[in-house]
Scaffold this active site. Structure first.
Site, PDB file in Angstrom:
ATOM      1  CG  HIS A 124      40.675  39.627  37.310  1.00 16.89           C
ATOM      2  ND1 HIS A 124      40.125  40.717  36.927  1.00 16.89           N
ATOM      3  CD2 HIS A 124      41.299  39.579  38.466  1.00 16.89           C
ATOM      4  CE1 HIS A 124      39.930  41.163  38.062  1.00 16.89           C
ATOM      5  NE2 HIS A 124      40.749  40.796  38.919  1.00 16.89           N
ATOM      6  NE  ARG A 158      43.033  16.986  58.766  1.00 21.77           N
ATOM      7  CZ  ARG A 158      43.770  16.283  59.557  1.00 21.77           C
ATOM      8  NH1 ARG A 158      43.739  16.692  60.803  1.00 21.77           N
ATOM      9  NH2 ARG A 158      44.318  15.076  59.218  1.00 21.77           N
ATOM     10  NE  ARG A 191      33.965  34.783  44.533  1.00 16.13           N
ATOM     11  CZ  ARG A 191      34.330  34.689  45.652  1.00 16.13           C
ATOM     12  NH1 ARG A 191      33.805  33.850  46.584  1.00 16.13           N
ATOM     13  NH2 ARG A 191      35.496  35.235  46.180  1.00 16.13           N
ATOM     14  CG  HIS A 219      45.737  42.159  40.663  1.00 16.54           C
ATOM     15  ND1 HIS A 219      45.972  40.883  39.841  1.00 16.54           N
ATOM     16  CD2 HIS A 219      44.603  42.336  40.864  1.00 16.54           C
ATOM     17  CE1 HIS A 219      44.691  40.740  39.731  1.00 16.54           C
ATOM     18  NE2 HIS A 219      43.816  41.550  40.338  1.00 16.54           N
ATOM     19  CG  HIS A 268      45.103  36.515  36.744  1.00 19.26           C
ATOM     20  ND1 HIS A 268      44.443  35.618  37.440  1.00 19.26           N
ATOM     21  CD2 HIS A 268      45.427  37.557  37.664  1.00 19.26           C
ATOM     22  CE1 HIS A 268      43.819  35.996  38.450  1.00 19.26           C
ATOM     23  NE2 HIS A 268      44.491  37.365  38.767  1.00 19.26           N
ATOM     24  CD  GLU A 292      35.362  32.163  39.894  1.00 24.76           C
ATOM     25  OE1 GLU A 292      36.131  31.781  39.173  1.00 24.76           O
ATOM     26  OE2 GLU A 292      35.982  33.147  41.028  1.00 24.76           O
ATOM     27  CG  ASN A 345      37.160  35.722  37.372  1.00 22.75           C
ATOM     28  OD1 ASN A 345      38.177  36.026  37.979  1.00 22.75           O
ATOM     29  ND2 ASN A 345      36.593  34.388  37.513  1.00 22.75           N
ATOM     30  CD  GLU A 365      40.326  43.924  40.654  1.00 26.44           C
ATOM     31  OE1 GLU A 365      38.903  43.701  40.607  1.00 26.44           O
ATOM     32  OE2 GLU A 365      41.212  43.213  40.606  1.00 26.44           O
ATOM     33  CE  LYS A 387      35.061  39.430  45.653  1.00 25.43           C
ATOM     34  NZ  LYS A 387      36.700  39.540  45.592  1.00 25.43           N
ATOM     35  CE  LYS A 391      37.660  33.554  43.044  1.00 22.95           C
ATOM     36  NZ  LYS A 391      37.788  33.944  41.925  1.00 22.95           N
TER      37      LYS A 391
END
Length: 361
Positions: A250, A122, A243, A267, A254, A239, A247, A186, A229, A144
């Site tokens: 992206h 956990r 935030r 990527h 993606h 987010e 993206n 990026e 960032k 993330k």
């Protein structure tokens, strides 16, 4: 010399340590962060041969008992099968709730290892040691974590902050040129969405951006990217709003990765294509001037990144867009810009315009 960038998140705050030749300080920095006991270093077959021994020796010198797991390289590794394989490695290494995971590698290793750390027992601590430019400036910072499933990229994951990030700029010297260029996508993104002077600085230093031996310029470039960032994440960790500007490029990027098959585009290359899509949409919808749209496209071209993705039809891409994390009610949401350095969230692009823009790429 370490260049430190704080990520201010209350009791989840941590430091990003940036410098050349600093991997041998990993153990000492983990101890300073309050970590203790056993750890598992996770890497891939490409990175491990270069840097695993230094990382393991540093940890053991600092008093840690370090286990070691090596995974296949590539985006395909970021999957459920490898999650369960790493749970088994954690058990073999004797990790308990006071133990920690060290992600030594690029974004795939960081995302996967972080997700395992967030769910094993956990949740146990983890440390990011990014060895790719993309991971240094993006995926290692902000918490993330996640994996891909057949239906899409990063659809399973968790927000889970590391205890520290250590970016040794010397590791970029063994990074393939294609991967290094992909990381620059990026870096450029931060200028587009948040910092026009930074974008201009990148333009003015184009000749030096590809030189991995220019430690001073690298430190400034990586450091400023991490500062941006960290600032965004400190304002919006999960987010809920701001935030999401990270993206930019992206959403379509993606989808391209999914349609092309993971690995066809790395990527950052897919993000570059997605950024051109978003810039052209911005010129149509949010007031981005054609001159600034051209500046963005020229930047990616000059860095040797793709700005087109011929051969992939719109119908397939639209299906992939429909399962993007940012899609609501089947309608994808885009980050667009009104000018370089000023971005906005949650923009919808009319269906006909989306198809037109994609067919022009």
């Amino acid at each position: 010399m370490l260049y430190d960038v704080p990520v201010n998140l209350g009791d989840r705050s941590y430091q990003i340590h940036i410098g050349a030749g600093v991997l041998d300080r990993l153990g000492a920095l983990c101890a300073e962060a309050g970590l203790k006991g056993k750890c598992l270093v996770v890497t891939d077959e490409n990175v491990g041969g270069h840097y695993a021994q230094t990382a393991l020796e540093s940890l053991e010198t600092a008093g840690f008992t370090a286990g070691f797991a090596t995974l296949p390289p590539g985006e395909q590794t970021k999957c459920g099968d490898q999650v369960f394989a790493l749970y088994s490695e954690c058990i073999k290494a004797g990790l308990d709730r006071k133990s920690f995971v060290v992600a030594l590698g690029g974004g795939v290793i960081g995302d996967l290892s972080g997700f395992v750390a967030s769910t094993y027992l956990r949740g146990i601590p983890f440390v990011q040691v990014p060895t790719s430019l993309l991971a240094m400036v993006d995926s290692s910072v902000g918490g993330k974590t996640g994996i891909n499933i057949p239906e899409g990229k990063n659809l399973v994951g968790a927000f889970y902050q590391p205890e520290l990030v250590l970016a040794d700029l010397d590791t970029l010297k063994t990074l393939p040129a294609r991967e290094y260029a992909a990381g620059l996508a990026e870096v450029v993104k931060y200028g587009i969405i948040y910092d026009a002077p930074f974008f201009q600085t990148l333009e003015e230093n184009m000749d030096g951006l590809a030189d991995v031996n220019n430690a001073e310029l690298l430190a400034k470039m990586v450091g400023r990217s991490c500062e941006i960032k960290a600032d965004v994440v400190a304002q919006d960790e999960r987010e809920g709003g701001l935030r999401a500007i990270l993206n930019f490029g992206h959403t379509a990027g993606h989808a391209l990765e999914k349609v092309a098959g993971y690995g066809e585009y790395v990527h950052g290359e897919a993000v570059a294509v997605g950024s051109i899509f978003a810039a052209r949409a911005s010129a149509e919808l949010t007031g981005l001037s054609q001159a600034e749209c051209d500046r963005i496209e020229k930047m990616f071209k000059d860095l040797g990144l793709p700005v087109k993705a011929p051969g992939y039809n719109w119908a397939d891409l639209r299906v992939a867009l429909s399962v993007d994390k940012k899609t609501v009610g089947g309608m994808p949401k885009f980050v667009l810009v009104s000018e370089i350095g000023k971005s906005s969230l949650g923009n919808e692009i009319p269906e006909a315009l989306m198809e037109q823009l994609w067919n022009e790429l």
